[in-house]
Write an enzyme that holds these catalytic residues in place. Structure first.
Site, PDB file in Angstrom:
ATOM      1  N   THR A   1       0.833  -1.204   0.000  1.00 51.29           N
ATOM      2  CA  THR A   1       0.000   0.000   0.000  1.00 51.29           C
ATOM      3  C   THR A   1       0.867   1.253   0.000  1.00 51.29           C
ATOM      4  O   THR A   1       0.579   2.223  -0.717  1.00 51.29           O
ATOM      5  CB  THR A   1      -0.950   0.004   1.210  1.00 51.29           C
ATOM      6  OG1 THR A   1      -1.641  -1.245   1.248  1.00 51.29           O
ATOM      7  CG2 THR A   1      -1.952   1.131   1.125  1.00 51.29           C
TER       8      THR A   1
ATOM      9  N   LYS B   1      -7.894  -0.947  -5.092  1.00 52.36           N
ATOM     10  CA  LYS B   1      -7.656  -2.133  -4.269  1.00 52.36           C
ATOM     11  C   LYS B   1      -8.853  -3.020  -4.605  1.00 52.36           C
ATOM     12  O   LYS B   1      -9.926  -2.868  -4.018  1.00 52.36           O
ATOM     13  CB  LYS B   1      -7.623  -1.754  -2.784  1.00 52.36           C
ATOM     14  CG  LYS B   1      -7.534  -2.935  -1.827  1.00 52.36           C
ATOM     15  CD  LYS B   1      -6.110  -3.336  -1.542  1.00 52.36           C
ATOM     16  CE  LYS B   1      -6.064  -4.561  -0.627  1.00 52.36           C
ATOM     17  NZ  LYS B   1      -4.678  -4.956  -0.285  1.00 52.36           N
TER      18      LYS B   1
HETATM   19  N1  ATP Z   1       8.637   2.413   4.480  1.00 57.53           N
HETATM   20  C1  ATP Z   1       7.814   2.414   5.536  1.00 57.53           C
HETATM   21  N2  ATP Z   1       8.023   3.237   6.571  1.00 57.53           N
HETATM   22  C2  ATP Z   1       7.189   3.223   7.648  1.00 57.53           C
HETATM   23  N3  ATP Z   1       6.119   2.417   7.765  1.00 57.53           N
HETATM   24  C3  ATP Z   1       5.875   1.582   6.770  1.00 57.53           C
HETATM   25  C4  ATP Z   1       6.685   1.523   5.594  1.00 57.53           C
HETATM   26  N4  ATP Z   1       6.184   0.598   4.766  1.00 57.53           N
HETATM   27  C5  ATP Z   1       5.129   0.073   5.388  1.00 57.53           C
HETATM   28  N5  ATP Z   1       4.918   0.647   6.583  1.00 57.53           N
HETATM   29  C6  ATP Z   1       3.878   0.323   7.552  1.00 57.53           C
HETATM   30  O1  ATP Z   1       3.895  -1.097   7.681  1.00 57.53           O
HETATM   31  C7  ATP Z   1       2.564  -1.600   7.660  1.00 57.53           C
HETATM   32  C8  ATP Z   1       2.394  -2.536   6.466  1.00 57.53           C
HETATM   33  O2  ATP Z   1       2.544  -1.796   5.259  1.00 57.53           O
HETATM   34  P1  ATP Z   1       1.463  -1.872   4.110  1.00 57.53           P
HETATM   35  O3  ATP Z   1       0.102  -1.704   4.687  1.00 57.53           O
HETATM   36  O4  ATP Z   1       1.855  -0.933   3.021  1.00 57.53           O
HETATM   37  O5  ATP Z   1       1.687  -3.394   3.659  1.00 57.53           O
HETATM   38  P2  ATP Z   1       0.816  -4.231   2.617  1.00 57.53           P
HETATM   39  O6  ATP Z   1       1.765  -5.137   1.914  1.00 57.53           O
HETATM   40  O7  ATP Z   1       0.007  -3.316   1.809  1.00 57.53           O
HETATM   41  O8  ATP Z   1      -0.120  -5.088   3.599  1.00 57.53           O
HETATM   42  P3  ATP Z   1      -1.504  -5.831   3.232  1.00 57.53           P
HETATM   43  O9  ATP Z   1      -1.096  -7.187   2.735  1.00 57.53           O
HETATM   44  O10 ATP Z   1      -2.210  -5.866   4.550  1.00 57.53           O
HETATM   45  O11 ATP Z   1      -2.225  -5.026   2.196  1.00 57.53           O
HETATM   46  C9  ATP Z   1       1.639  -0.396   7.625  1.00 57.53           C
HETATM   47  O12 ATP Z   1       1.290  -0.078   8.955  1.00 57.53           O
HETATM   48  C10 ATP Z   1       2.503   0.703   7.037  1.00 57.53           C
HETATM   49  O13 ATP Z   1       2.126   1.988   7.470  1.00 57.53           O
HETATM   50 MG    MG Z   2      -2.042  -3.172   1.672  1.00 54.25          MG
END
Ligand code: ATP
Ligand code: MG
Length: 254
Positions: free
Chosen positions: A24, A45
């Site tokens: 995300t 999404k």
């Molecule tokens: N580079 C970053 N710096 C700080 N926080 C981050 C970073 N990347 C991700 N996060 C945090 O880590 C968590 C997971 O990230 P994200 O939601 O983007 O993962 P995702 O792969 O989209 O997960 P899902 O499979 O649930 O959709 C979130 O709380 C996000 O805010």
């Molecule tokens: Mg996500």
């Protein structure tokens, strides 16, 4: 409105090696950058689980984040046609809610957004082999949308295997991979694995690591915040993709 850029670039499908790797955040940063560069950018999404209760049904925090950071004005039902409550795979969440996964709705919403925008940024769910019903997987959704993949991966030990597994599945299904993005890199804590993984992935996977995005305390999907460090890390990749230029490999940059 034209439905592609001058370079023929149409957007990306952002997948990952796992749930929680930063799909995300990376999708949001790319969408923000393309929107800021003046490209009409749609975000999606298609299927979300772990939705938050809202007055009418459930809403996806991922979809809300993508819409907010990209400045999209599209209605939520187009950005996120399916949202289920249970924080599990779509097939399991649909069974728990006793509903069917209507993939036709996803296809229709995507068509509307694709026609409306020059560029689409679509976030998958989990990884490529997450089942989405009817014998289909996220990989089939990506194939149907015909967008090149961005594979988001963790920085640390174990990520080579997870990334190569994902690239292997992509290749077997004929999915183009634009780049791998390593997300959540902490320079202060990086050991030998973190420092060598980009090069190892490029060498063994045959795909460029287009960006290494740092862990950024000012970034948070739940809080709707996208920090400058993440945006800056993804800017060269976003520019190269939109310009139709080859993505520069990471090797040699560090
Ligand atoms: N580079 C970053 N710096 C700080 N926080 C981050 C970073 N990347 C991700 N996060 C945090 O880590 C968590 C997971 O990230 P994200 O939601 O983007 O993962 P995702 O792969 O989209 O997960 P899902 O499979 O649930 O959709 C979130 O709380 C996000 O805010
Ligand atoms: Mg996500």
């Amino acid at each position: 409105m034209a439905d592609h850029t001058a370079t023929g670039f149409r957007g990306v499908f952002v997948t990952g090696t796992d749930t929680g790797v930063g799909k995300t955040v990376v999708a949001g940063a790319l969408a923000r950058l393309w929107a800021a560069a003046g490209l009409s950018t749609g975000v999606m999404k298609p299927i979300a689980t772990g939705g938050v209760k809202a007055p009418r049904g459930y809403v996806s925090l991922d979809a809300r984040f993508l819409v907010a950071v990209s400045g999209s004005h599209d209605p939520p039902e187009l950005a996120n046609p399916i949202c289920l409550e249970a924080p599990v795979a779509p097939t399991a969440a649909a069974r728990a809610a006793a509903v069917a996964l209507d993939l036709g709705r996803v296809a229709e919403a995507f068509e509307v957004l694709r026609r409306r925008h020059q560029v689409m940024v679509v976030e998958g769910i989990g990884g490529l082999l997450v089942p989405i019903g009817g014998g289909f997987f996220v990989a089939d959704l990506a194939a149907r949308m015909a967008l090149p993949l961005i594979v988001v991966a963790r920085p640390g030990l174990g990520t080579i295997n997870h990334t190569l597994l994902t690239l292997d599945v992509a290749r077997r299904r004929g999915l183009a991979v634009a780049a791998v993005v390593i997300n959540g890199y902490r320079a202060d804590e990086a050991g030998l694995a973190e420092r060598t993984n980009p090069e190892e992935i490029e060498r063994a996977g045959g795909v460029p690591v287009g960006a290494v995005a740092p862990w950024d305390e000012r970034t948070g999907v739940e809080a709707g915040r996208l920090g400058d460090l993440v945006i800056a890390a993804l800017a060269p990749l976003a520019q190269a993709l939109a310009a139709g230029r080859p993505v520069r490999p990471w090797t040699g940059r560090t």
